[in-house]
Design a protein around this motif. Structure first.
Motif, PDB file in Angstrom:
ATOM      1  N   THR A   1     128.233  10.252   4.605  1.00  0.00           N
ATOM      2  CA  THR A   1     128.075  11.443   3.769  1.00  0.00           C
ATOM      3  C   THR A   1     126.784  12.175   4.106  1.00  0.00           C
ATOM      4  O   THR A   1     126.768  13.408   4.260  1.00  0.00           O
ATOM      5  N   GLU A   2     125.702  11.439   4.239  1.00  0.00           N
ATOM      6  CA  GLU A   2     124.426  12.078   4.548  1.00  0.00           C
ATOM      7  C   GLU A   2     124.432  12.728   5.930  1.00  0.00           C
ATOM      8  O   GLU A   2     123.742  13.729   6.154  1.00  0.00           O
ATOM      9  N   ALA A   3     125.205  12.170   6.865  1.00  0.00           N
ATOM     10  CA  ALA A   3     125.266  12.745   8.212  1.00  0.00           C
ATOM     11  C   ALA A   3     125.789  14.176   8.196  1.00  0.00           C
ATOM     12  O   ALA A   3     125.467  14.973   9.086  1.00  0.00           O
ATOM     13  N   ARG A   4     126.573  14.541   7.193  1.00  0.00           N
ATOM     14  CA  ARG A   4     127.135  15.886   7.114  1.00  0.00           C
ATOM     15  C   ARG A   4     126.055  16.948   6.920  1.00  0.00           C
ATOM     16  O   ARG A   4     126.298  18.145   7.160  1.00  0.00           O
ATOM     17  N   PHE A   5     124.873  16.535   6.503  1.00  0.00           N
ATOM     18  CA  PHE A   5     123.830  17.511   6.216  1.00  0.00           C
ATOM     19  C   PHE A   5     123.096  17.979   7.471  1.00  0.00           C
ATOM     20  O   PHE A   5     122.113  18.723   7.383  1.00  0.00           O
ATOM     21  N   ALA A   6     123.615  17.596   8.617  1.00  0.00           N
ATOM     22  CA  ALA A   6     123.189  18.240   9.860  1.00  0.00           C
ATOM     23  C   ALA A   6     123.656  19.694   9.888  1.00  0.00           C
ATOM     24  O   ALA A   6     123.122  20.516  10.642  1.00  0.00           O
ATOM     25  N   ASP A   7     124.654  20.020   9.061  1.00  0.00           N
ATOM     26  CA  ASP A   7     125.202  21.378   8.964  1.00  0.00           C
ATOM     27  C   ASP A   7     124.451  22.138   7.870  1.00  0.00           C
ATOM     28  O   ASP A   7     124.622  21.849   6.682  1.00  0.00           O
TER      29      ASP A   7
ATOM     30  N   LEU B   1     117.659  12.821   6.576  1.00  0.00           N
ATOM     31  CA  LEU B   1     116.647  12.848   7.632  1.00  0.00           C
ATOM     32  C   LEU B   1     116.563  14.207   8.331  1.00  0.00           C
ATOM     33  O   LEU B   1     115.726  14.412   9.203  1.00  0.00           O
ATOM     34  N   HIS B   2     117.422  15.171   7.928  1.00  0.00           N
ATOM     35  CA  HIS B   2     117.502  16.460   8.602  1.00  0.00           C
ATOM     36  C   HIS B   2     116.421  17.409   8.080  1.00  0.00           C
ATOM     37  O   HIS B   2     116.414  17.747   6.894  1.00  0.00           O
ATOM     38  N   ARG B   3     115.562  17.844   8.973  1.00  0.00           N
ATOM     39  CA  ARG B   3     114.450  18.723   8.574  1.00  0.00           C
ATOM     40  C   ARG B   3     114.945  20.028   7.974  1.00  0.00           C
ATOM     41  O   ARG B   3     114.467  20.467   6.907  1.00  0.00           O
ATOM     42  N   GLU B   4     115.892  20.689   8.615  1.00  0.00           N
ATOM     43  CA  GLU B   4     116.343  21.992   8.124  1.00  0.00           C
ATOM     44  C   GLU B   4     117.017  21.864   6.760  1.00  0.00           C
ATOM     45  O   GLU B   4     116.782  22.663   5.853  1.00  0.00           O
ATOM     46  N   ALA B   5     117.840  20.838   6.590  1.00  0.00           N
ATOM     47  CA  ALA B   5     118.505  20.638   5.304  1.00  0.00           C
ATOM     48  C   ALA B   5     117.490  20.323   4.210  1.00  0.00           C
ATOM     49  O   ALA B   5     117.658  20.732   3.052  1.00  0.00           O
ATOM     50  N   THR B   6     116.424  19.608   4.556  1.00  0.00           N
ATOM     51  CA  THR B   6     115.387  19.295   3.572  1.00  0.00           C
ATOM     52  C   THR B   6     114.689  20.561   3.102  1.00  0.00           C
ATOM     53  O   THR B   6     114.421  20.741   1.898  1.00  0.00           O
ATOM     54  N   LEU B   7     114.406  21.463   4.001  1.00  0.00           N
ATOM     55  CA  LEU B   7     113.803  22.744   3.627  1.00  0.00           C
ATOM     56  C   LEU B   7     114.743  23.558   2.748  1.00  0.00           C
ATOM     57  O   LEU B   7     114.310  24.211   1.783  1.00  0.00           O
ATOM     58  N   ILE B   8     116.041  23.516   3.048  1.00  0.00           N
ATOM     59  CA  ILE B   8     117.028  24.216   2.226  1.00  0.00           C
ATOM     60  C   ILE B   8     117.048  23.631   0.822  1.00  0.00           C
ATOM     61  O   ILE B   8     117.105  24.362  -0.179  1.00  0.00           O
ATOM     62  N   LEU B   9     117.001  22.303   0.715  1.00  0.00           N
ATOM     63  CA  LEU B   9     116.967  21.649  -0.591  1.00  0.00           C
ATOM     64  C   LEU B   9     115.747  22.113  -1.389  1.00  0.00           C
ATOM     65  O   LEU B   9     115.857  22.463  -2.575  1.00  0.00           O
TER      66      LEU B   9
END
Length: 424
Positions: free
Chosen positions: A94-100, A129-137
């Motif tokens: 599930t967490e791997a999907r947040f590469a998108d 672990l995704h930097r871009e998704a973390t910034l979006i959060l």
């Protein structure tokens, strides 16, 4: 200077097990900071606008100190699996999907709004672990009015191919993320080694030095599950206990949050007390994944800092009303397991852990103390049938266990009105 005056039945938790109640009172803030709770409006505020909520409860808002944002889509799934199997079967894919980034934006916008609508205004949260998704959060939380800390997860071993970093990549992406999130006003970074088995010694050493250099807080997991504890011992045979795997890298101090601590013995608990580490109790998750029942009463008696976390999606409720209720139920189960030798948590104690205890991690004093930032919930309960005229304490208890639909009428976060619903 802006003045905010909220009028209603004001209830706060100034100490463990104690409620301060002011019927038909006024909670006053100037420029977003509380000046006091008053039985009648002081003359100095005569003529100022008053948000009159009638007999509604005006309560402290919640602090959720442990939850996994990318697990939000899998709430209520995999509850028949033990921790390590649950991670590999459900969580990591599930967490791997947040590469998108588009998927991350869609999910995190919904999560941020649900948090605010349920009265959670402060969080300490794991991203993926995704930097871009973390910034979006962080961006979506800030837009919704949620404050607190978010961490880009670090994990360079024992993941799955789609959810694991190289060590140098993890270090590089963490540094880049820290630079890119500098401009957020209300959501700040927290270093987040997922847990000891997910991070090599090299990565843990890097994070410890980074925490010291930049004065950053740290969040992770500790002694959640007996299988996990045995695994940590295999990975770190030089450490007598799990907590030492964090301490030896400088990740163990009064700005550290450790979730669960279900199996922490007297020595490990003493190490937390001495260092000032905060235990985040996640009752729903501990029962759902069959990890155990944390000895919260013992921790409190020993002087540990204890707060609450929803721990979605190990926990299956995002609402902290439900998390408070779950912590009380778990303490009753613990009392039975301990041979009736320990007291269970009262509603007032559970409420303190879900509000004031969590707010302490952000430097706030307990309750609606003068100088605290205004974090408050306005709660309606008039549509519920009553066996007799209820006291304010009874009303609070009933709202913990059973709320009317759309009970949360308004939410204030950092002095700002972040959510409002018209009264029926």
């Amino acid at each position: 200077m802006s003045i905010t005056i909220l009028k209603g039945t004001v209830v706060s938790a100034p100490a463990l097990g104690k409620l301060d109640i002011t019927e038909n009172g006024c909670l006053v803030a100037e420029d977003g900071k509380i000046t006091g709770v008053f039985p009648a409006l002081p003359e100095q505020y005569a003529g100022a606008a008053v948000e009159d909520y009638g007999d509604a409860l005006i309560l402290q808002s919640f602090a959720d100190l442990h939850l996994h944002a990318p697990q939000y889509p899998m709430l209520g799934m995999g509850m028949d699996l033990p921790l390590l199997d649950w991670l590999n079967t459900y969580t990591f894919p599930t967490e791997a999907r947040f590469a998108d980034p588009d998927y991350a934006r869609e999910v995190y916008r919904k999560l941020a709004r649900e948090l605010i609508e349920n009265g959670t205004t402060r969080v300490c949260m794991f991203s993926s672990l995704h930097r871009e998704a973390t910034l979006i959060l962080m961006e979506e939380l800030e837009k919704a009015g949620v404050t607190g800390y978010v961490g880009k997860v670090n994990m360079d071993r024992n993941g799955i191919p789609a959810l694991q970093e190289e060590t140098e990549e993890s270090q590089r992406e963490t540094l880049r993320w820290l630079e890119e999130c500098r401009d957020f006003r209300h959501v700040k970074p927290i270093l987040t080694p997922r847990f000891t088995p997910s991070c090599t010694n090299e990565l843990m050493d890097f994070l410890g030095k980074l925490a010291a250099e930049r004065g950053l807080p740290v969040q992770s997991h500790l002694s959640e599950n007996t299988g996990e504890i045995a695994w940590v011992k295999e990975l770190h045979p030089d450490c007598g206990q799990y907590w030492e795997t964090y301490a030896k890298y400088g990740l163990w101090n009064d700005r550290t949050l450790m979730a669960h601590c279900v199996w922490s013995d007297a020595r490990e608990r003493a190490a937390m007390r001495v260092a000032g580490v905060t235990v985040v109790h996640c009752a729903d998750s501990n029962q759902n994944i069959c990890s155990g029942t944390a000895p919260v009463r013992v921790m409190l008696k020993e002087g540990l800092n204890v707060a609450l976390g929803s721990d979605i999606a190990g926990g299956d409720h995002l609402s902290m009303f439900d998390v408070v209720a779950a912590s009380i139920r778990a303490s009753k189960a613990r009392r039975i397991l301990d041979g009736w030798d320990t007291d269970f948590l009262t509603v007032a104690e559970g409420w303190y852990l879900g509000t004031s205890a969590g707010a302490a991690f952000f430097g706030e004093q307990p309750g609606f103390a003068p100088g605290n930032r205004l974090h408050a919930i306005v709660l309606e309960d008039g549509d519920l049938p009553q066996p007799h005229p209820l006291t304010a304490a009874e009303r609070l208890e009933r709202c913990v266990y059973r709320r009317q639909k759309d009970a949360v009428r308004a939410v204030w976060s950092e002095g700002r009105l972040t959510f409002s619903r018209e009264k029926k």
